[in-house]
Scaffold this active site. Structure first.
Site, PDB file in Angstrom:
ATOM      1  N   LEU A  76       0.813  -1.036  -0.181  1.00 35.77           N
ATOM      2  CA  LEU A  76      -0.306   0.265  -0.201  1.00 35.77           C
ATOM      3  C   LEU A  76       1.185   1.225  -0.327  1.00 35.77           C
ATOM      4  CD1 LEU A  76      -2.574   1.473   0.212  1.00 35.77           C
ATOM      5  CD2 LEU A  76      -2.389   1.201   2.367  1.00 35.77           C
ATOM      6  N   ALA A  77       1.131   1.749  -1.113  1.00 37.24           N
ATOM      7  CA  ALA A  77       1.822   2.958  -1.186  1.00 37.24           C
ATOM      8  C   ALA A  77       0.885   3.974  -1.022  1.00 37.24           C
ATOM      9  CB  ALA A  77       2.729   2.972  -2.939  1.00 37.24           C
ATOM     10  N   HIS A  78       2.333   5.116  -0.279  1.00 38.47           N
ATOM     11  CA  HIS A  78       1.369   5.877   0.056  1.00 38.47           C
ATOM     12  C   HIS A  78       2.218   7.159   0.825  1.00 38.47           C
ATOM     13  CE1 HIS A  78       1.074   4.324   4.248  1.00 38.47           C
ATOM     14  NE2 HIS A  78       0.144   5.095   4.516  1.00 38.47           N
ATOM     15  N   ALA A  79       1.868   8.893   0.685  1.00 37.94           N
ATOM     16  CA  ALA A  79       2.403   9.294   1.695  1.00 37.94           C
ATOM     17  C   ALA A  79       1.987   9.670   2.377  1.00 37.94           C
ATOM     18  CB  ALA A  79       3.458  10.121   0.666  1.00 37.94           C
TER      19      ALA A  79
END
Lengths: 176, 92
Positions: A76-79
């Site tokens: 789950l890629a996020h920033a």
């Protein structure tokens, strides 16, 4: 009655937040950075973010480690919410060849989900639906085997329709 | 009872942990507030928490904190969350 927990901001459905243009199937990536970049590019294509956000997602893993690999084969890629986020959005990438992210138990990753949100709420419903969707082995397999984005959208729409029915009936028996 | 769901940014995996923990607590018949925290605030917030749930990765970065720390490997597997919360709450 029927109000979602997070209020108005939480109501975007998974179908709302994951348009066809944000779905990339059978992508090639040499390493985890390239895999996150595909997910970031898909968020840019959908208008949810500008390119800077992709770098922010990569920087998150560089500083905090591969904890974003939240389940076997799933990242789950996020920033953080940032000026590079225009609105809440998700992207979905399947990799033709799984790549390691450096996670001890959940590597290698075959499914990368990109997540962007301007606040803590706008993506809550969509993320909850996606988590429930991929929690089921059969649904996750079907997703990984999907041939085109339209098929993914169809699977998700069918699941959302079923979810509404089960919510109306109540939650009993869902776990069994 | 207060449970802290800790993740890097406080809006992705931590949110998933909170949602799963709430389902698990309901199944276990336990009343608790589950709050999401990012790594930056987790140490301060842990002083008033009874339990922390996070990933193994982040648990190591968190280091020594007062509450018991439960680590979750598969954030979408409700059975894992139920089993680990049940085990952690048994001693209370």
């Amino acid at each position: 009655m029927g109000d979602s927990v997070g209020g108005d901001g939480a109501r975007g459905t998974l179908s709302d937040l994951l348009p066809t243009v944000a779905i990339r199937l059978g992508a090639s990536a040499d390493d985890w950075r390239a895999a996150v970049r595909v997910a970031g590019d898909a968020l840019v294509a959908s208008g949810a973010t500008s390119d800077a956000y992709t770098g922010e997602m990569i920087a998150t893993v560089e500083s905090l480690g591969p904890y974003i690999v939240i389940a076997p084969g799933v990242a789950l890629a996020h920033a953080r919410p940032s000026p590079a986020v225009h609105r809440a959005g998700l992207s979905l990438v399947t990799l033709v060849t799984p790549v390691p992210f450096g996670h001890r138990q959940n590597d290698p990753v075959r499914l990368v989900i990109g997540l962007a949100s301007p606040d803590a709420e706008g993506h809550v419903n969509a993320l909850a639906t996606l988590a429930d969707f991929i929690a089921d082995d059969d649904r996750r397999s079907a997703l990984l085997d999907a041939r085109d984005a339209a098929s993914v959208r169809h699977q998700i729409a069918a699941y959302e329709a079923r979810e509404v029915v089960s919510n109306v009936k109540g939650e009993e028996g869902v776990i069994a | 009872m207060k449970i802290l769901a800790v993740c890097g940014m406080g809006l992705g995996s931590g949110l998933l942990l909170r949602m799963q923990a709430e389902k698990a607590l309901k199944q276990l018949g336990v009343q608790a507030d589950v709050e999401v925290s990012d790594m930056g605030s987790a140490r301060a917030l842990s002083a008033t928490a009874d339990l922390i749930i996070t990933s193994e990765e982040l648990a190591q970065q968190l280091g020594n904190v007062k509450p018991r720390v439960v680590t979750i490997t598969n954030f979408v597997n409700l059975a894992e969350m139920v089993a680990k919360l049940e085990e952690a709450l048994k001693d209370r």
